[in-house]
Motif scaffolding. Sequence first.
Motif, mmCIF file in Angstrom:
data_model
loop_
_atom_site.group_PDB
_atom_site.id
_atom_site.type_symbol
_atom_site.label_atom_id
_atom_site.label_comp_id
_atom_site.label_asym_id
_atom_site.label_seq_id
_atom_site.Cartn_x
_atom_site.Cartn_y
_atom_site.Cartn_z
ATOM 1 N N SER A 1 -109.011 15.996 50.362
ATOM 2 C CA SER A 1 -108.907 15.861 48.908
ATOM 3 C C SER A 1 -108.553 17.174 48.223
ATOM 4 C CB SER A 1 -110.222 15.318 48.329
ATOM 5 O OG SER A 1 -111.260 16.280 48.444
ATOM 6 N N LYS A 2 -108.968 18.295 48.817
ATOM 7 C CA LYS A 2 -108.717 19.585 48.171
ATOM 8 C C LYS A 2 -107.222 19.878 48.059
ATOM 9 C CE LYS A 2 -110.712 23.200 46.264
ATOM 10 N NZ LYS A 2 -111.789 24.038 46.692
ATOM 11 N N SER A 3 -106.416 19.213 48.890
ATOM 12 C CA SER A 3 -104.974 19.436 48.833
ATOM 13 C C SER A 3 -104.373 18.977 47.512
ATOM 14 C CB SER A 3 -104.281 18.722 49.992
ATOM 15 O OG SER A 3 -104.465 17.324 49.905
ATOM 16 N N VAL A 4 -105.079 18.102 46.783
ATOM 17 C CA VAL A 4 -104.555 17.555 45.533
ATOM 18 C C VAL A 4 -104.328 18.644 44.487
ATOM 19 C CG1 VAL A 4 -105.179 16.118 43.542
ATOM 20 C CG2 VAL A 4 -105.414 15.233 45.855
ATOM 21 N N ILE A 5 -105.149 19.690 44.482
ATOM 22 C CA ILE A 5 -104.961 20.757 43.496
ATOM 23 C C ILE A 5 -103.597 21.407 43.695
ATOM 24 C CG2 ILE A 5 -105.879 22.906 42.551
ATOM 25 C CD1 ILE A 5 -108.625 22.064 43.586
ATOM 26 N N GLY A 6 -103.228 21.619 44.962
ATOM 27 C CA GLY A 6 -101.918 22.183 45.250
ATOM 28 C C GLY A 6 -100.789 21.227 44.925
ATOM 29 N N THR A 7 -100.949 19.945 45.308
ATOM 30 C CA THR A 7 -99.860 18.991 45.083
ATOM 31 C C THR A 7 -99.640 18.739 43.593
ATOM 32 O OG1 THR A 7 -101.364 17.092 45.375
ATOM 33 C CG2 THR A 7 -100.185 17.880 47.319
ATOM 34 N N LEU A 8 -100.720 18.636 42.822
ATOM 35 C CA LEU A 8 -100.552 18.434 41.375
ATOM 36 C C LEU A 8 -99.995 19.683 40.699
ATOM 37 C CD1 LEU A 8 -103.665 16.299 40.370
ATOM 38 C CD2 LEU A 8 -101.269 15.582 40.460
ATOM 39 N N SER A 9 -100.309 20.851 41.242
ATOM 40 C CA SER A 9 -99.714 22.089 40.713
ATOM 41 C C SER A 9 -98.197 22.047 40.891
ATOM 42 C CB SER A 9 -100.290 23.313 41.433
ATOM 43 O OG SER A 9 -101.672 23.432 41.221
ATOM 44 N N LEU A 10 -97.763 21.608 42.066
ATOM 45 C CA LEU A 10 -96.329 21.532 42.334
ATOM 46 C C LEU A 10 -95.670 20.447 41.485
ATOM 47 C CD1 LEU A 10 -93.996 22.622 44.067
ATOM 48 C CD2 LEU A 10 -94.571 20.887 45.780
ATOM 49 N N TYR A 11 -96.345 19.330 41.290
ATOM 50 C CA TYR A 11 -95.807 18.242 40.474
ATOM 51 C C TYR A 11 -95.500 18.711 39.051
ATOM 52 C CZ TYR A 11 -95.627 13.984 37.694
ATOM 53 O OH TYR A 11 -95.236 13.004 36.813
ATOM 54 N N GLU A 12 -96.324 19.617 38.536
ATOM 55 C CA GLU A 12 -96.124 20.127 37.180
ATOM 56 C C GLU A 12 -94.730 20.722 37.000
ATOM 57 O OE1 GLU A 12 -97.899 23.799 34.474
ATOM 58 O OE2 GLU A 12 -99.141 22.919 36.040
ATOM 59 N N PHE A 13 -94.183 21.332 38.054
ATOM 60 C CA PHE A 13 -92.888 21.998 37.937
ATOM 61 C C PHE A 13 -91.733 21.158 38.463
ATOM 62 C CE2 PHE A 13 -95.868 25.505 37.702
ATOM 63 C CZ PHE A 13 -95.350 26.225 36.636
ATOM 64 N N THR A 14 -92.007 20.232 39.360
ATOM 65 C CA THR A 14 -90.927 19.442 39.948
ATOM 66 C C THR A 14 -90.788 18.059 39.321
ATOM 67 O OG1 THR A 14 -92.357 18.498 41.660
ATOM 68 C CG2 THR A 14 -91.275 20.608 42.153
ATOM 69 N N GLU A 15 -91.909 17.532 38.789
ATOM 70 C CA GLU A 15 -91.950 16.165 38.244
ATOM 71 C C GLU A 15 -91.435 15.141 39.265
ATOM 72 O OE1 GLU A 15 -90.011 16.102 34.455
ATOM 73 O OE2 GLU A 15 -91.609 17.244 33.495
ATOM 74 N N ASN A 16 -91.688 15.433 40.514
ATOM 75 C CA ASN A 16 -91.329 14.533 41.602
ATOM 76 C C ASN A 16 -92.413 13.459 41.715
ATOM 77 O OD1 ASN A 16 -91.037 13.285 44.143
ATOM 78 N ND2 ASN A 16 -90.133 15.126 45.051
ATOM 79 N N GLU A 17 -92.049 12.207 41.421
ATOM 80 C CA GLU A 17 -93.041 11.137 41.372
ATOM 81 C C GLU A 17 -93.705 10.887 42.722
ATOM 82 O OE1 GLU A 17 -94.456 9.434 38.819
ATOM 83 O OE2 GLU A 17 -93.404 10.956 37.633
ATOM 84 N N SER A 18 -93.023 11.202 43.822
ATOM 85 C CA SER A 18 -93.638 11.007 45.137
ATOM 86 C C SER A 18 -94.830 11.946 45.316
ATOM 87 C CB SER A 18 -92.614 11.211 46.250
ATOM 88 O OG SER A 18 -92.168 12.557 46.303
#
Length: 374
Positions: A188-205
């Motif tokens: 679950s801790k990986s979500v902080i990293g993935t949501l951080s990246l989503y903020e800049f890429t807006e990649n829905e996957s």
Amino acid sequence: MSLTQSLTSGSKYRKNEQARIALIKAASWLVQSGIQEQMGNSSGAFYTGFDSVQRSHIHPSSLSTACSIITLLYLDRLLPGGYRDMLADSAASWLVDECWDPDNGGFYSYFYPDGSNSETITVNDTSKVLQAFVCIFRDIENTYYLTAANNAYLFVKDSIEENNGDKLLLSENKWIWHSNNHRSLSQSKSVIGTLSLYEFTENESIRNLSNSILDKTIVEIEILANSQETINPETISYTLDAVDSLLVGAVSLENQRMLDHAYKGWSIVAKRLKEEGGWSSKVQAQYVRDGYLLESLGMLPEVYSLEIENTLEELLKKTIDTPDIHQYGAIADTIDNGKVLASCVSTCYVVQALSLADGFANAEDALLKDKLII
């Protein structure tokens, strides 16, 4: 009112001079103690800690380096000035140059004194590295780090979706996946990293993967809440990691269910701490920090306030006051062999707890909205 608005308007003013003094000491230790290597192949890396008995630093690691990068950038929000961004940049360069395994895509956990790597790559370490790259990209806008973050994300994604494992170990020249008993909590801790990246890429996957992980995390929290079994220290640590991710997910995705389960996970730990005590500095710091964040979001019953303050007092006693540049200001922690270590990662966690204890302006926003929580 949205969760983001409640975070901003609901934060309770606090004042704790002891916490502020301890925070300033810890911040100085991260910058001036030599915990960050300045020479050789490890230049830029942060050591795991300093062993006062052996009078030496413990191997550099990707986790301590990633946590330090995020903490340096967080401190720059609270106490602007100095050259923390340059130190963070140097640390991030070491992660790319020395820790990345292009064959597997992940980042080695640590290095031995002879320069050899640990032959271990974990999802948690690589996820924290991913988060660190996004955080430093936000500050210095070097696309080199956004590319590195994407590489780390691909490893995390593949490990969760295809291999369903927690770490890779090299055995007889073969990489083998291993998993623990609480995979959904540990991942679950990986979500902080993935949501951080989503903020800049807006990649829905990326958003969809984050949601999927957190849905599984919620199920694990429910299982723990209804279990009569004794919860071991490892599970306690994983549970607080899950609380961190649920808090970030709740604010980023405006999801009340995630916030409700962040509180539920935190209260499970609160009960264990009250009954048993004696937890590590990292766990105590997470408990305090996440308790204050839940309070800022209007989720913490007042009955817990005294318990948080008592745990904070225990943490303050762990600040090392020995007049030694290698230790002074760090947080002491006990490692597996019973040695007391001036711990890099624990110090980073405690810095964040102390910042909330003393009511630094915008601390909650930096931790949850800007995802500088470690």
